[in-house]
Motif scaffolding. Structure first.
Motif, PDB file in Angstrom:
ATOM      1  N   LEU A   1       5.752  17.167  19.892  1.00  0.00           N
ATOM      2  CA  LEU A   1       4.874  18.320  19.657  1.00  0.00           C
ATOM      3  C   LEU A   1       5.526  19.314  18.711  1.00  0.00           C
ATOM      4  O   LEU A   1       4.883  19.827  17.786  1.00  0.00           O
ATOM      5  CB  LEU A   1       4.540  19.013  20.987  1.00  0.00           C
ATOM      6  N   ASN A   2       6.802  19.589  18.918  1.00  0.00           N
ATOM      7  CA  ASN A   2       7.515  20.537  18.061  1.00  0.00           C
ATOM      8  C   ASN A   2       7.648  20.048  16.627  1.00  0.00           C
ATOM      9  O   ASN A   2       7.785  20.862  15.705  1.00  0.00           O
ATOM     10  CB  ASN A   2       8.903  20.837  18.635  1.00  0.00           C
ATOM     11  N   ASP A   3       7.631  18.755  16.423  1.00  0.00           N
ATOM     12  CA  ASP A   3       7.743  18.194  15.066  1.00  0.00           C
ATOM     13  C   ASP A   3       6.481  18.383  14.241  1.00  0.00           C
ATOM     14  O   ASP A   3       6.508  18.186  13.030  1.00  0.00           O
ATOM     15  CB  ASP A   3       8.083  16.699  15.137  1.00  0.00           C
ATOM     16  N   ASP A   4       5.393  18.738  14.883  1.00  0.00           N
ATOM     17  CA  ASP A   4       4.125  18.917  14.166  1.00  0.00           C
ATOM     18  C   ASP A   4       4.041  20.347  13.635  1.00  0.00           C
ATOM     19  O   ASP A   4       3.889  21.297  14.413  1.00  0.00           O
ATOM     20  CB  ASP A   4       2.953  18.626  15.107  1.00  0.00           C
ATOM     21  N   PRO A   5       4.131  20.529  12.329  1.00  0.00           N
ATOM     22  CA  PRO A   5       4.151  21.891  11.760  1.00  0.00           C
ATOM     23  C   PRO A   5       2.821  22.642  11.909  1.00  0.00           C
ATOM     24  O   PRO A   5       2.777  23.855  11.717  1.00  0.00           O
ATOM     25  CB  PRO A   5       4.478  21.656  10.284  1.00  0.00           C
ATOM     26  N   ARG A   6       1.757  21.941  12.289  1.00  0.00           N
ATOM     27  CA  ARG A   6       0.455  22.594  12.446  1.00  0.00           C
ATOM     28  C   ARG A   6       0.333  23.340  13.766  1.00  0.00           C
ATOM     29  O   ARG A   6      -0.585  24.136  13.950  1.00  0.00           O
ATOM     30  CB  ARG A   6      -0.664  21.558  12.373  1.00  0.00           C
ATOM     31  N   LEU A   7       1.278  23.087  14.696  1.00  0.00           N
ATOM     32  CA  LEU A   7       1.175  23.625  16.039  1.00  0.00           C
ATOM     33  C   LEU A   7       2.234  24.676  16.318  1.00  0.00           C
ATOM     34  O   LEU A   7       3.338  24.616  15.784  1.00  0.00           O
ATOM     35  CB  LEU A   7       1.355  22.493  17.065  1.00  0.00           C
ATOM     36  N   LYS A   8       1.887  25.609  17.199  1.00  0.00           N
ATOM     37  CA  LYS A   8       2.869  26.522  17.781  1.00  0.00           C
ATOM     38  C   LYS A   8       3.082  26.026  19.211  1.00  0.00           C
ATOM     39  O   LYS A   8       2.128  25.891  19.977  1.00  0.00           O
ATOM     40  CB  LYS A   8       2.359  27.956  17.794  1.00  0.00           C
ATOM     41  N   VAL A   9       4.340  25.751  19.552  1.00  0.00           N
ATOM     42  CA  VAL A   9       4.671  25.192  20.860  1.00  0.00           C
ATOM     43  C   VAL A   9       5.615  26.153  21.577  1.00  0.00           C
ATOM     44  O   VAL A   9       6.650  26.544  21.025  1.00  0.00           O
ATOM     45  CB  VAL A   9       5.322  23.804  20.718  1.00  0.00           C
ATOM     46  N   VAL A  10       5.257  26.541  22.795  1.00  0.00           N
ATOM     47  CA  VAL A  10       6.069  27.435  23.616  1.00  0.00           C
ATOM     48  C   VAL A  10       6.359  26.702  24.925  1.00  0.00           C
ATOM     49  O   VAL A  10       5.444  26.286  25.629  1.00  0.00           O
ATOM     50  CB  VAL A  10       5.324  28.761  23.915  1.00  0.00           C
ATOM     51  N   THR A  11       7.646  26.535  25.229  1.00  0.00           N
ATOM     52  CA  THR A  11       8.046  25.785  26.414  1.00  0.00           C
ATOM     53  C   THR A  11       8.768  26.701  27.392  1.00  0.00           C
ATOM     54  O   THR A  11       9.603  27.511  26.992  1.00  0.00           O
ATOM     55  CB  THR A  11       8.978  24.621  26.012  1.00  0.00           C
ATOM     56  N   ASN A  12       8.442  26.549  28.687  1.00  0.00           N
ATOM     57  CA  ASN A  12       9.184  27.250  29.727  1.00  0.00           C
ATOM     58  C   ASN A  12       9.594  26.224  30.779  1.00  0.00           C
ATOM     59  O   ASN A  12       9.403  25.024  30.582  1.00  0.00           O
ATOM     60  CB  ASN A  12       8.368  28.414  30.310  1.00  0.00           C
ATOM     61  N   SER A  13      10.119  26.663  31.890  1.00  0.00           N
ATOM     62  CA  SER A  13      10.648  25.724  32.887  1.00  0.00           C
ATOM     63  C   SER A  13       9.573  24.924  33.625  1.00  0.00           C
ATOM     64  O   SER A  13       9.878  23.893  34.217  1.00  0.00           O
ATOM     65  CB  SER A  13      11.519  26.461  33.898  1.00  0.00           C
ATOM     66  N   LEU A  14       8.321  25.364  33.582  1.00  0.00           N
ATOM     67  CA  LEU A  14       7.261  24.685  34.320  1.00  0.00           C
ATOM     68  C   LEU A  14       6.207  24.007  33.453  1.00  0.00           C
ATOM     69  O   LEU A  14       5.522  23.093  33.916  1.00  0.00           O
ATOM     70  CB  LEU A  14       6.554  25.662  35.254  1.00  0.00           C
ATOM     71  N   SER A  15       6.043  24.454  32.218  1.00  0.00           N
ATOM     72  CA  SER A  15       4.972  23.907  31.394  1.00  0.00           C
ATOM     73  C   SER A  15       5.261  24.159  29.919  1.00  0.00           C
ATOM     74  O   SER A  15       6.232  24.816  29.557  1.00  0.00           O
ATOM     75  CB  SER A  15       3.628  24.537  31.761  1.00  0.00           C
ATOM     76  N   THR A  16       4.376  23.621  29.111  1.00  0.00           N
ATOM     77  CA  THR A  16       4.434  23.820  27.664  1.00  0.00           C
ATOM     78  C   THR A  16       3.060  24.271  27.201  1.00  0.00           C
ATOM     79  O   THR A  16       2.051  23.689  27.608  1.00  0.00           O
ATOM     80  CB  THR A  16       4.840  22.516  26.955  1.00  0.00           C
ATOM     81  N   GLN A  17       3.032  25.299  26.378  1.00  0.00           N
ATOM     82  CA  GLN A  17       1.779  25.760  25.791  1.00  0.00           C
ATOM     83  C   GLN A  17       1.751  25.290  24.340  1.00  0.00           C
ATOM     84  O   GLN A  17       2.751  25.381  23.627  1.00  0.00           O
ATOM     85  CB  GLN A  17       1.658  27.283  25.832  1.00  0.00           C
ATOM     86  N   VAL A  18       0.590  24.803  23.931  1.00  0.00           N
ATOM     87  CA  VAL A  18       0.393  24.312  22.570  1.00  0.00           C
ATOM     88  C   VAL A  18      -0.772  25.073  21.969  1.00  0.00           C
ATOM     89  O   VAL A  18      -1.867  25.113  22.557  1.00  0.00           O
ATOM     90  CB  VAL A  18       0.102  22.794  22.564  1.00  0.00           C
ATOM     91  N   PHE A  19      -0.561  25.681  20.804  1.00  0.00           N
ATOM     92  CA  PHE A  19      -1.568  26.498  20.142  1.00  0.00           C
ATOM     93  C   PHE A  19      -1.831  25.958  18.745  1.00  0.00           C
ATOM     94  O   PHE A  19      -0.908  25.502  18.075  1.00  0.00           O
ATOM     95  CB  PHE A  19      -1.089  27.957  20.022  1.00  0.00           C
ATOM     96  N   GLY A  20      -3.086  26.031  18.326  1.00  0.00           N
ATOM     97  CA  GLY A  20      -3.449  25.605  16.980  1.00  0.00           C
ATOM     98  C   GLY A  20      -4.934  25.345  16.894  1.00  0.00           C
ATOM     99  O   GLY A  20      -5.701  25.692  17.798  1.00  0.00           O
ATOM    100  N   ALA A  21      -5.317  24.716  15.796  1.00  0.00           N
ATOM    101  CA  ALA A  21      -6.717  24.348  15.612  1.00  0.00           C
ATOM    102  C   ALA A  21      -7.093  23.293  16.656  1.00  0.00           C
ATOM    103  O   ALA A  21      -6.292  22.416  16.982  1.00  0.00           O
ATOM    104  CB  ALA A  21      -6.947  23.811  14.207  1.00  0.00           C
ATOM    105  N   TYR A  22      -8.317  23.385  17.173  1.00  0.00           N
ATOM    106  CA  TYR A  22      -8.767  22.513  18.253  1.00  0.00           C
ATOM    107  C   TYR A  22      -8.478  21.039  17.969  1.00  0.00           C
ATOM    108  O   TYR A  22      -7.854  20.354  18.775  1.00  0.00           O
ATOM    109  CB  TYR A  22     -10.267  22.718  18.496  1.00  0.00           C
ATOM    110  N   GLU A  23      -8.951  20.525  16.851  1.00  0.00           N
ATOM    111  CA  GLU A  23      -8.795  19.100  16.541  1.00  0.00           C
ATOM    112  C   GLU A  23      -7.324  18.703  16.427  1.00  0.00           C
ATOM    113  O   GLU A  23      -6.923  17.618  16.851  1.00  0.00           O
ATOM    114  CB  GLU A  23      -9.542  18.733  15.259  1.00  0.00           C
ATOM    115  N   GLU A  24      -6.501  19.568  15.858  1.00  0.00           N
ATOM    116  CA  GLU A  24      -5.087  19.254  15.678  1.00  0.00           C
ATOM    117  C   GLU A  24      -4.334  19.231  17.012  1.00  0.00           C
ATOM    118  O   GLU A  24      -3.497  18.364  17.249  1.00  0.00           O
ATOM    119  CB  GLU A  24      -4.455  20.249  14.711  1.00  0.00           C
TER     120      GLU A  24
END
Length: 70
Positions: A27-50
């Motif tokens: 997920l982090n390798d995809d430059p189209r996404l913003k990825v935020v990780t914590n100890s319980l989950s990961t949030q992924v932000f970006g365009a819906y299709e991407e």
């Protein structure tokens, strides 16, 4: 349309950390996404299709590498 998705991955095996780290790394390798990780989950932000494409392909790749999930 932009979205944010919160995910958690629970591999059903004793050595689960490598599978989780590999999934998050992809997920982090995809430059189209913003990825935020914590100890319980990961949030992924970006365009819906991407975001959906990244989750779909990441999950499809991760299952054969590490086995069953819930």
């Amino acid at each position: 349309m932009d979205i944010g998705v919160e995910i958690s991955l629970y591999p059903l095996r004793s050595e689960f950390v490598p599978a989780i780290r590999a999934f998050i790394a992809r997920l982090n390798d995809d430059p189209r996404l913003k990825v935020v990780t914590n100890s319980l989950s990961t949030q992924v932000f970006g365009a819906y299709e991407e975001v959906m494409e990244a989750l779909r392909t990441g999950a499809a790749r991760n299952v054969p590498e590490s086995g069953a999930r819930i």
